[in-house]
Write a protein that holds these residues in place. Structure first.
Motif, mmCIF file in Angstrom:
data_model
loop_
_atom_site.group_PDB
_atom_site.id
_atom_site.type_symbol
_atom_site.label_atom_id
_atom_site.label_comp_id
_atom_site.label_asym_id
_atom_site.label_seq_id
_atom_site.Cartn_x
_atom_site.Cartn_y
_atom_site.Cartn_z
ATOM 1 N N SER A 225 0.813 -1.262 0.030
ATOM 2 C CA SER A 225 -0.123 0.064 0.007
ATOM 3 C C SER A 225 0.608 1.344 0.016
ATOM 4 O O SER A 225 0.297 2.435 -0.255
ATOM 5 N N ASN A 226 2.135 1.190 0.330
ATOM 6 C CA ASN A 226 2.985 2.395 0.360
ATOM 7 C C ASN A 226 3.400 2.942 -1.152
ATOM 8 O O ASN A 226 3.559 2.115 -2.180
ATOM 9 N N ASN A 227 3.532 4.219 -1.060
ATOM 10 C CA ASN A 227 4.383 4.729 -2.288
ATOM 11 C C ASN A 227 5.701 4.814 -2.355
ATOM 12 O O ASN A 227 6.324 4.269 -1.191
ATOM 13 N N GLU B 58 8.274 6.875 -2.032
ATOM 14 C CA GLU B 58 8.959 7.609 -0.928
ATOM 15 C C GLU B 58 8.494 6.948 0.511
ATOM 16 O O GLU B 58 9.626 6.682 1.082
ATOM 17 N N ALA B 59 7.463 6.533 0.460
ATOM 18 C CA ALA B 59 7.370 5.909 1.953
ATOM 19 C C ALA B 59 8.170 4.535 2.173
ATOM 20 O O ALA B 59 8.690 4.164 3.089
ATOM 21 N N GLN B 60 8.089 3.950 1.033
ATOM 22 C CA GLN B 60 8.654 2.512 1.008
ATOM 23 C C GLN B 60 10.209 2.911 1.030
ATOM 24 O O GLN B 60 10.988 1.937 2.151
ATOM 25 N N LEU B 61 11.059 3.900 0.555
ATOM 26 C CA LEU B 61 12.383 4.364 0.640
ATOM 27 C C LEU B 61 12.668 4.698 2.174
ATOM 28 O O LEU B 61 13.761 3.982 2.740
ATOM 29 N N GLN B 62 11.730 5.144 2.697
ATOM 30 C CA GLN B 62 11.983 5.494 4.110
ATOM 31 C C GLN B 62 11.802 4.172 5.024
ATOM 32 O O GLN B 62 12.626 4.049 5.829
ATOM 33 N N LEU B 63 10.940 3.470 4.721
ATOM 34 C CA LEU B 63 10.836 2.081 5.441
ATOM 35 C C LEU B 63 12.115 1.416 5.512
ATOM 36 O O LEU B 63 12.449 0.767 6.343
#
Ligand code: LHQ
Length: 258
Positions: A217-219, A221-226
């Protein structure tokens, strides 16, 4: 004999659905017991991988239809809330990889429990049936979430509406499962996958699972941060230190799952 068997060997929790005379269809006792066995495997530090399979001819025919009728919708609701949704959450959230070894037909809830596991393999005679439409229900157990993501929206829709029986070969070809094996090789090869996972860096797998779960469900940017956050955690494990040391010393790493 218990409807769910659990045996721990070589770092693997072998969980077996055990109502062969009913094609391992779920009754309430069995659905609750499966949750318990996942909890036991989660809590046991000896366990570094789970192997889920069925006893007998079938993997699992889904809900035992002898136990439900269409007359009481409240009972139906309880089945998802108390039986199946907690099973799916456990499989996705357990901090250890789950291998599903599909030994025969997987239908209804049985098919969707199988495809939510981390690595799904099948024997050549196995098949997958989204049986729900045949009895006037909708696919559950996260099937409407996982199947379109695995094989694409169009094929998932058709398979769910038409209730096609998908063979193991076809399931592998379309990306529903990782691999299928000949009947002779199935047990050895599928157990080998689980035993191999149990020797690898378990903490890194916990973080990998978390990243994959959230990727649904992440985009970007959110996935890179995770990934940044989880890689930092992985880099502080003993297994990372061991992995790098073993590489530099040109030897095989011995991972402890810590
Ligand atoms: C069974 C079953 C079964 C009882 C085979 N129950 N006996 C969520 C919300 C709320 C409520 C309902 O459920 C759910 C989740 C769900 O899972 S809904 C979907 C439930 N499952 C199905 O609709 C599958 C029904 N079964 C089948 O379509 C076929 O039996 C399959 C494709 C699994 C296997 O086909 P065959 O290889 O041709 O075997 P068979 O049909 O001859 O079945 C073998 C035996 O197993 C037979 O018993 P018998 O005493 O005649 O030998 C079946 O009655 C029994 N069985 N599934 N779900």
């Amino acid at each position: 004999m218990s409807t769910i068997l659990l045996e721990i060997k070589n770092g693997v929790a072998f969980i077996t659905l055990n109502r062969p005379e009913k094609f391992n269809a779920f009754n309430r006792e069995m659905a609750l017991l499966l949750q318990e066995k996942f909890d036991e495997a989660a809590a046991n530090d000896e366990v570094r991988a789970i192997y889920l399979t069925g006893n007998g001819k079938a993997f699992c025919a889904g809900q035992d239809l002898g136990e439900v009728t269409g007359e009481n919708p409240a009972t139906f609701d309880k089945i998802l809330l108390e039986h199946y949704n907690p099973i799916i959450r456990r499989i996705r959230n357990i901090a250890k990889p789950v291998v599903c070894a599909v030994n025969g037909v997987a239908a209804g809830a049985g098919a969707n429990i199988a495809i939510c596991c981390d690595i799904v393999v099948a024997t050549e005679s196995a098949s997958f049936v989204q049986a729900f439409s045949k009895i006037g229900l909708i696919p559950d157990c996260g099937g409407t979430y996982f199947l379109p993501r695995l094989i694409g929206f169009q094929k998932a829709t058709a398979i769910m509406m038409l209730g096609d029986k998908v063979t193991a070969t076809e399931a592998e070809r379309m990306g529903m499962i990782y691999k299928h094996f000949s009947a002779d090789a199935f047990t050895d090869e599928s157990v080998k996958i689980a035993e191999t996972l149990a020797q690898l860096p378990t903490k890194a797998f916990e973080f990998t699972k978390q990243a994959l779960n959230e990727s649904m469900s992440n985009n970007l940017e959110a996935q890179l941060q995770l990934e940044d956050k989880l890689q930092f955690k992985a880099a502080h494990t003993e297994d990372y230190r061991e992995g790098v040391a073993a590489f530099l010393e040109k030897r095989t790493a011995t991972f402890k799952g810590q």
